[in-house]
Motif scaffolding. Sequence first.
Motif, mmCIF file in Angstrom:
data_model
loop_
_atom_site.group_PDB
_atom_site.id
_atom_site.type_symbol
_atom_site.label_atom_id
_atom_site.label_comp_id
_atom_site.label_asym_id
_atom_site.label_seq_id
_atom_site.Cartn_x
_atom_site.Cartn_y
_atom_site.Cartn_z
ATOM 1 N N TRP A 80 0.763 -1.320 -0.464
ATOM 2 C CA TRP A 80 -0.067 -0.115 0.246
ATOM 3 C C TRP A 80 1.196 1.393 -0.176
ATOM 4 O O TRP A 80 0.442 2.035 -0.634
ATOM 5 C CB TRP A 80 -1.090 -0.294 1.063
ATOM 6 N N ARG A 107 -9.668 4.671 2.048
ATOM 7 C CA ARG A 107 -8.275 3.660 1.891
ATOM 8 C C ARG A 107 -8.377 2.720 2.559
ATOM 9 O O ARG A 107 -8.301 1.193 2.346
ATOM 10 C CB ARG A 107 -6.986 4.480 1.409
ATOM 11 N N PHE A 111 -8.563 -0.742 3.320
ATOM 12 C CA PHE A 111 -7.371 -2.198 3.057
ATOM 13 C C PHE A 111 -8.211 -2.946 4.077
ATOM 14 O O PHE A 111 -7.706 -4.292 3.846
ATOM 15 C CB PHE A 111 -6.137 -0.498 3.796
#
Lengths: 265, 260
Positions: A80, A107, A111
Amino acid sequence: MVLSVSKYFTLAFVDFREKFYYFGAQLFHAFFICVIIFIFFNIWKAIYAQKAVIEGFTFAQMLWYVAVAEVIVFCSDLRWIETVSDEIKTGVIGITLLKPMSYVLSRFALFLGNFFYKFIVVGVVAFFLALILAGPIDASILSIVLSFFSIILGVMLNFVIVVSLGFLAFWLEETSAIFWIYQKSIFILGGMLLPLDIYPDWIKGWIINLPFAYMVYKPAKLMIQFNFNDFLITLAWQFGWLILFTVVLYFVYTVGIKRVQINGG
Amino acid sequence: MGVKSTFVFLLELYKREIASAFEYRFNFIAQTVGMLLNDMFWLVFWYIFFGKFGSINGWQFKEIILLNAILAGSWGLTVSLFANWKDIAKFIENGSLDYYLTLPKNVLLHLLVKMQYSGFGDLLYGLGLAFFVVPKSKILIFAVLFLSAAMTILGFGILLGSLTFYFKYFEQIARTAREVFLTFAFYPFSIYSGFTRFFLLFIIPAGFVGGISVEILISFSLKWFLIQILASIFFLSFSVWFFYHGLKRYESGNVIAMRG
């Protein structure tokens, strides 16, 4: 509105569901983890030929430790750093800013969706292999649930650090070197390949309370040798590091985002 | 293409690659130094491991340093000079191989040439370690084993990538197989025995890019030295033949792409 939880939950769930379309691809990753477990099975078999217990770990516990630690790191997806930095370099971050949601939280949702999906697919295969090679180890349902909670906190800690490092792309052209060094820090200082109990005391003293240990070593050891006292101490450290790095992330983001230039289009 | 024109062609390609490295010198330096530091982390790991356990089936810290020198160095050599070997499957799968087919040049060689800057970090690391641990009397043997390991890596990479001609969607499998190959090669070869050892020598030639080389350097065996050289020549020659054989099955992807 930006902080409304339901949209991020939906985002995580959609990503989680979408990943199942690529089920075959994940099985290849699971195969790779199995190769690592197989290699460590051979290494530990050779080492344990002379001793029954090493630093409090039996052979079965050691192999399970490797399996749990490998799965945690694999599912945490350290790449990431590159994902975020690519989104900055390619301008995707600019598009995301137009949406009524926080870039960082969106995000985080993706994730987590990714983590749970990988944990189910890769975890099942890896733990099954550990079971075949080393047999079962003692663990209660409660200890597994509490240890998993610690794993999740470690994964969240990893996320805030990884995204902060990815945001360095606001200033740096090249972030792959950061990824490599962070990855190896997790491997070595986090205890992914060896429990930190194996390390010499002087090194262990330095690294035992670094954030890396609270992402991998501590949660994985709780899963193998649960102790309620250790659990509480681990949680306290994890929350401490999480708060500190969330502040760092906030700072890096608010300073960095001012450098984004959007030229219409 | 004749040997001379191929050499001139390669020279021109590398001139451009070097010019590009100078243009992006920050990237070049960051990736080289970053990879060097990345590799050095492994030394710390093995130092701790062997500090605690002494040896694994006869392998000690010295053997691991030799393994790192050969494996990282030869890997770095192939990635520094022919980095596209890792992406052959992708080129075939997305149709970007078309570009190389339209030019009157050696397709495979042209395709392979690319300098990946991180490779120089691996190369420096490998040669740096070799400088400290390989005795002067064994430098020539080391050099031969080093080149032979690089040929095996390149051959295995071309072979994996070329399987995409036959299986179409093979990129993901090729990438995983490459990681498996490297992972097997990276750990002490003494932990493998029986069928696993045979598998790692003659099916996935991971043993030839590190383990066997280390054993030859520690205790020279002419038989294994020759087997390693012949195996690397075989893997590379066979993979080149296999690539061109597969190329006949290639169907254009009608891809339109910009090349910078």
